[in-house]
Design a protein around this motif. Structure first.
Motif, PDB file in Angstrom:
ATOM      1  N   LEU A 149       0.842  -0.983  -0.142  1.00 51.07           N
ATOM      2  CA  LEU A 149      -0.085  -0.069   0.055  1.00 51.07           C
ATOM      3  C   LEU A 149       0.767   1.214   0.059  1.00 51.07           C
ATOM      4  N   SER A 150       1.944   1.273   0.600  1.00 51.18           N
ATOM      5  CA  SER A 150       2.829   2.493   0.899  1.00 51.18           C
ATOM      6  C   SER A 150       3.477   2.807  -0.452  1.00 51.18           C
ATOM      7  N   PHE A 151       3.892   1.616  -1.220  1.00 52.63           N
ATOM      8  CA  PHE A 151       4.714   1.682  -2.436  1.00 52.63           C
ATOM      9  C   PHE A 151       3.546   1.894  -3.710  1.00 52.63           C
ATOM     10  N   LEU A 152       2.434   1.637  -3.586  1.00 54.64           N
ATOM     11  CA  LEU A 152       1.374   2.229  -4.540  1.00 54.64           C
ATOM     12  C   LEU A 152       0.947   3.553  -4.450  1.00 54.64           C
ATOM     13  N   GLU A 153       0.903   3.805  -2.970  1.00 55.84           N
ATOM     14  CA  GLU A 153       0.562   5.424  -2.844  1.00 55.84           C
ATOM     15  C   GLU A 153       1.788   6.413  -3.154  1.00 55.84           C
ATOM     16  N   GLU A 154       2.928   6.002  -2.719  1.00 55.86           N
ATOM     17  CA  GLU A 154       3.867   6.817  -3.348  1.00 55.86           C
ATOM     18  C   GLU A 154       4.046   6.998  -4.591  1.00 55.86           C
ATOM     19  N   TYR A 155       4.064   5.879  -5.384  1.00 51.93           N
ATOM     20  CA  TYR A 155       4.106   5.629  -6.884  1.00 51.93           C
ATOM     21  C   TYR A 155       3.122   6.563  -7.569  1.00 51.93           C
ATOM     22  N   LEU A 156       2.032   6.314  -7.297  1.00 46.25           N
ATOM     23  CA  LEU A 156       0.768   6.963  -7.840  1.00 46.25           C
ATOM     24  C   LEU A 156       0.531   8.427  -7.302  1.00 46.25           C
ATOM     25  N   GLY A 157       1.173   8.859  -6.150  1.00 42.98           N
ATOM     26  CA  GLY A 157       0.840  10.051  -5.697  1.00 42.98           C
ATOM     27  C   GLY A 157      -0.571  10.045  -4.951  1.00 42.98           C
ATOM     28  N   LEU A 158      -0.971   9.069  -4.494  1.00 42.84           N
ATOM     29  CA  LEU A 158      -2.241   9.059  -4.011  1.00 42.84           C
ATOM     30  C   LEU A 158      -2.215   9.487  -2.412  1.00 42.84           C
ATOM     31  N   ARG A 159      -3.270  10.333  -2.162  1.00 40.31           N
ATOM     32  CA  ARG A 159      -3.404  10.767  -0.797  1.00 40.31           C
ATOM     33  C   ARG A 159      -3.955   9.982   0.274  1.00 40.31           C
ATOM     34  N   VAL A 160      -4.836   9.144  -0.321  1.00 40.29           N
ATOM     35  CA  VAL A 160      -5.641   7.831   0.527  1.00 40.29           C
ATOM     36  C   VAL A 160      -5.401   6.570  -0.352  1.00 40.29           C
ATOM     37  N   CYS A 161      -4.708   5.617   0.372  1.00 39.71           N
ATOM     38  CA  CYS A 161      -4.601   4.311  -0.197  1.00 39.71           C
ATOM     39  C   CYS A 161      -4.755   3.395   1.008  1.00 39.71           C
ATOM     40  N   THR A 162      -5.581   2.588   1.017  1.00 38.84           N
ATOM     41  CA  THR A 162      -5.838   1.576   2.208  1.00 38.84           C
ATOM     42  C   THR A 162      -6.710   0.398   1.654  1.00 38.84           C
ATOM     43  N   MET A 163      -7.006  -0.382   2.732  1.00 30.42           N
ATOM     44  CA  MET A 163      -7.972  -1.536   2.513  1.00 30.42           C
ATOM     45  C   MET A 163      -8.895  -1.589   3.284  1.00 30.42           C
ATOM     46  N   ALA A 164     -10.002  -1.762   3.163  1.00 24.27           N
ATOM     47  CA  ALA A 164     -11.152  -1.981   3.878  1.00 24.27           C
ATOM     48  C   ALA A 164     -12.341  -3.072   3.341  1.00 24.27           C
ATOM     49  N   ARG A 165     -13.420  -3.391   4.171  1.00 23.75           N
ATOM     50  CA  ARG A 165     -14.377  -4.171   3.699  1.00 23.75           C
ATOM     51  C   ARG A 165     -15.702  -3.211   3.388  1.00 23.75           C
ATOM     52  N   GLY A 166     -16.571  -3.376   1.994  1.00 30.53           N
ATOM     53  CA  GLY A 166     -17.486  -2.997   1.769  1.00 30.53           C
ATOM     54  C   GLY A 166     -18.737  -3.708   1.686  1.00 30.53           C
ATOM     55  N   VAL A 186     -17.193  -7.346   0.387  1.00 31.21           N
ATOM     56  CA  VAL A 186     -16.230  -7.421  -0.712  1.00 31.21           C
ATOM     57  C   VAL A 186     -14.944  -6.360   0.029  1.00 31.21           C
ATOM     58  N   LEU A 187     -13.901  -7.006  -0.300  1.00 27.84           N
ATOM     59  CA  LEU A 187     -12.389  -6.444  -0.061  1.00 27.84           C
ATOM     60  C   LEU A 187     -12.245  -5.323  -1.135  1.00 27.84           C
ATOM     61  N   LEU A 188     -11.852  -4.250  -0.462  1.00 24.75           N
ATOM     62  CA  LEU A 188     -11.762  -3.029  -1.257  1.00 24.75           C
ATOM     63  C   LEU A 188     -10.262  -2.409  -1.239  1.00 24.75           C
ATOM     64  N   LEU A 189      -9.695  -1.906  -2.325  1.00 24.42           N
ATOM     65  CA  LEU A 189      -8.689  -1.069  -2.296  1.00 24.42           C
ATOM     66  C   LEU A 189      -9.183   0.404  -2.019  1.00 24.42           C
ATOM     67  N   VAL A 190      -9.139   1.011  -0.946  1.00 24.96           N
ATOM     68  CA  VAL A 190      -9.812   2.116  -0.974  1.00 24.96           C
ATOM     69  C   VAL A 190      -9.003   3.504  -1.306  1.00 24.96           C
ATOM     70  N   LEU A 191      -9.383   4.456  -2.205  1.00 26.24           N
ATOM     71  CA  LEU A 191      -8.716   5.541  -2.685  1.00 26.24           C
ATOM     72  C   LEU A 191      -9.370   6.859  -2.022  1.00 26.24           C
ATOM     73  N   TRP A 192     -10.410   6.946  -1.489  1.00 30.23           N
ATOM     74  CA  TRP A 192     -11.078   7.914  -0.989  1.00 30.23           C
ATOM     75  C   TRP A 192     -12.408   7.647  -0.074  1.00 30.23           C
ATOM     76  N   ARG A 193     -12.693   8.546   0.886  1.00 33.48           N
ATOM     77  CA  ARG A 193     -13.963   8.330   1.617  1.00 33.48           C
ATOM     78  C   ARG A 193     -14.777   9.660   1.692  1.00 33.48           C
ATOM     79  N   ASP A 194     -15.863   9.608   1.828  1.00 37.77           N
ATOM     80  CA  ASP A 194     -16.857  10.500   1.635  1.00 37.77           C
ATOM     81  C   ASP A 194     -16.729  11.537   2.981  1.00 37.77           C
ATOM     82  N   THR A 195     -15.850  11.325   3.856  1.00 42.15           N
ATOM     83  CA  THR A 195     -15.661  12.181   4.794  1.00 42.15           C
ATOM     84  C   THR A 195     -14.424  12.951   4.505  1.00 42.15           C
ATOM     85  N   GLU A 196     -13.516  12.714   3.427  1.00 43.75           N
ATOM     86  CA  GLU A 196     -12.292  13.137   3.092  1.00 43.75           C
ATOM     87  C   GLU A 196     -12.510  14.717   2.616  1.00 43.75           C
TER      88      GLU A 196
END
Length: 227
Positions: A149-166, A186-196
């Protein structure tokens, strides 16, 4: 292992050079000019290469909000994805996601992709090789599992990059079975939340890069709390 060229696919919001990407062009009248809307999957963008954009970002936003967004892929099991010009940036070409209504249960909405851990590790491996090309990836599998997750966040320049269940709503036929660790979730790769805040929203190009890699569409999902 995925090909390196897939991790970042060039994608321009305001462009007519869309190559072989399937699209539908619909012309509408609004805010004083004839505009062209390009629908890519379940996401809509403004295309102004044929006419000069003279409206303000707020006018564009109001027009885009009136559009009916097409539904496909994961949109049958989550809220449709819509992009509008940013209100926090003076750059009218900066687009952000429209937050869906809060779920009746009160839980947060999560924007992201259904994913399995092996896919995350594969993408994390590619990201590691891109950001640290002169280093050798440790053979210990735990290293990539803990740091993907850290590598992906740095490479793509993401501000939010985490795992969660939906929560899965409706028909789950378009969700790979391996992405569902238990019935209804469902297991999710989360890029944003509605509270962000808007400033942390991923860009369309960042989202598109992962869409090409994972070969599935993103969506909004209702968060399933861990506890």
């Amino acid at each position: 292992m995925f090909a390196r060229r897939d991790i970042l696919t060039p994608f321009s919001i305001i462009s007519t050079n869309i190559g072989t990407i399937p699209y539908t062009s619909v012309h509408i009248s609004g805010v004083g000019v004839c505009q062209s809307i390009i629908y890519y999957g379940a996401v809509c963008f403004m295309n102004t290469s044929s006419t000069k954009m003279t409206s303000t970002a707020s006018q564009l936003e109001r027009s885009l909000r009136k559009l009916q967004i097409s539904k496909s892929g994961s949109q049958e099991t989550s809220t449709a994805v819509e992009w509008v010009p940013s209100t926090y940036s003076s750059d009218a070409s900066q687009y952000v996601l429209v937050r869906p209504p809060r779920a009746p249960c009160g839980n947060r909405r999560l924007f992201g992709f259904p994913i399995v851990k092996k896919e995350l590790w594969n993408i994390g491996t590619i990201a590691f090789k891109q950001i640290q090309p002169n280093k050798t990836l440790p053979e210990n599998n735990a290293f990539i599992a803990m740091n993907s997750l850290s590598f992906l966040e740095e490479y793509l320049g993401l501000r939010v990059c985490t795992m969660a269940r939906g929560k899965v709503v409706g028909n789950s036929k378009n969700i790979p079975a391996e992405c569902m660790p238990s019935p209804g979730k469902v297991l999710l790769l989360v890029l944003w939340r509605d509270t962000e805040p808007e400033a942390t929203c991923p860009t369309p190009s960042q989202v598109h890069s992962l869409e090409v890699k994972l070969k599935r569409s993103p969506g909004w999902w209702v968060e399933v709390p861990q506890f």
